[in-house]
Design an enzyme around this catalytic site. Structure first.
Site, short mmCIF file in Angstrom:
data_model
loop_
_atom_site.label_atom_id
_atom_site.label_comp_id
_atom_site.label_asym_id
_atom_site.label_seq_id
_atom_site.Cartn_x
_atom_site.Cartn_y
_atom_site.Cartn_z
N ASN A 1 -15.02 1.92 2.50
CA ASN A 1 -13.55 1.97 2.45
C ASN A 1 -12.99 3.05 3.37
OD1 ASN A 1 -14.03 4.39 1.02
ND2 ASN A 1 -12.22 4.07 -0.25
N SER B 1 -0.78 4.09 0.62
CA SER B 1 -1.61 5.00 1.41
C SER B 1 -0.84 5.74 2.50
CB SER B 1 -2.80 4.25 2.01
OG SER B 1 -3.69 3.85 0.99
N SER C 1 0.81 -1.22 0.00
CA SER C 1 0.00 0.00 0.00
C SER C 1 0.84 1.27 0.00
CB SER C 1 -0.93 0.02 1.21
OG SER C 1 -1.66 1.23 1.24
N LYS D 1 -24.11 -13.39 -9.35
CA LYS D 1 -23.71 -12.25 -8.52
C LYS D 1 -23.69 -10.97 -9.36
CE LYS D 1 -20.44 -11.02 -4.87
NZ LYS D 1 -19.21 -11.38 -4.14
N ASP E 1 -14.33 5.28 -3.02
CA ASP E 1 -13.74 4.63 -4.20
C ASP E 1 -14.31 5.16 -5.50
OD1 ASP E 1 -11.90 2.92 -3.00
OD2 ASP E 1 -13.35 1.32 -2.71
N GLY F 1 -4.50 1.96 -11.14
CA GLY F 1 -5.36 2.60 -10.16
C GLY F 1 -4.66 3.55 -9.20
N LYS G 1 -13.97 -4.62 2.78
CA LYS G 1 -14.87 -3.48 2.56
C LYS G 1 -16.32 -3.81 2.92
CE LYS G 1 -11.90 -1.38 -0.90
NZ LYS G 1 -11.76 -0.80 -2.24
#
Length: 269
Positions: free
Chosen positions: A86, A16, A14, A156, A102, A239, A65
């Site tokens: 998130n 972040s 990550s 789904k 997101d 992303g 999540k």
């Protein structure tokens, strides 16, 4: 000092912590931010422990999540609709507030950073988990002509499309069912790239007019990006920009200050 963190499994990759440290420096906010690896059956205990040790807020990534959504006592409308959270604002009484940044992060990255049009375009969203759920409403709000949700488990995807079809033209199907169809933008919302894998999509789905976006990111092009480039896709994106844009929205929710994302994306590249 106020504590924040991202929780996930895996989470070592990550970016972040660096993003929020850069945001804090840019906006003169005093805070710390770390990445916490959580065992797959230990999410709620990990959140409780973080709160006990002074935690103020959390980002939540794969695969927690939907668990975060269930844990939140109150949720934003966009998180409620997504069924995935998130971003958590932690309250001392345990009544945490959940949001989902997101979708706004993805749309801002596509529109502002990549100049990728969505209105009246044919979109393919691959995957039907928490990551996919969080971006469907914001994507449909941009008024594409069609949003197809393709998933390994067909039922789904069909159910997910049904839940959002009031917002626009959404359809659900299995991965192989998109054979012969073409799309302006293909978004990989699965975590396959974390394992160096690619969703089992028909190669025919990629054309020289297709833009491809992987919600995952790495120091080099992801497996999905490599696959799309080999098949002649016009444009491939990872992303990272979405990560920075959704982080900026989380930062704003926690600190009531909106950072400038451009310099942070540039620094991370």
């Amino acid at each position: 000092m106020d504590r924040y963190a991202v929780m996930g499994n895996p989470v070592a990759h990550s970016k972040s912590p660096r993003i929020h440290t850069l945001f804090a420096g840019q906006t003169n906010q005093q805070l710390s931010y770390e990445a916490i690896l959580v065992e797959k059956d230990g999410f709620s205990n990990a959140v409780a422990s973080f709160l006990q040790h002074g935690g103020k807020g959390l980002n939540i990534t794969v695969p927690f999540k939907e668990q975060a959504w269930a844990l939140a006592a109150a949720r934003s409308e966009r998180a409620e609709r997504a069924g995935a959270v998130n971003t958590l604002i932690l309250e001392k009484d345990g009544r945490h507030f959940g949001d989902n940044t997101d979708g706004v992060g993805l749309v801002r990255d596509l529109l502002q950073n990549h100049d990728t049009a969505l209105k009246n375009k044919r979109l393919l969203l691959v995957g039907a988990g928490g990551a996919a759920r969080g971006v469907i409403e914001p994507l449909l709000n941009e008024q594409p002509s069609l949003l197809v949700i393709a998933n390994r488990t067909t039922d789904k995807a069909v159910e997910l499309a049904r839940q959002f079809c009031d917002l626009g033209h959404a359809e659900g199907c299995g991965l192989s069912d998109v054979s012969g169809q073409s799309f302006d933008l293909i978004i990989n919302a699965t975590a396959a790239s974390l394992a160096g894998q690619v969703p089992e999509l028909p190669e025919s789905v990629i054309t020289t007019d297709s833009s491809c976006y992987d919600m995952m990111y790495a120091d080099k092009p992801t497996a999905f990006m490599d696959w799309a480039q080999q098949l002649g896709a016009a444009h491939c994106m990872d992303g990272l920009g979405m990560l920075v844009e959704q982080a900026a929205e989380s930062f704003y929710l926690w600190r009531d200050v909106r950072p400038d994302t451009g310099p942070v994306i540039k620094a991370l590249r």
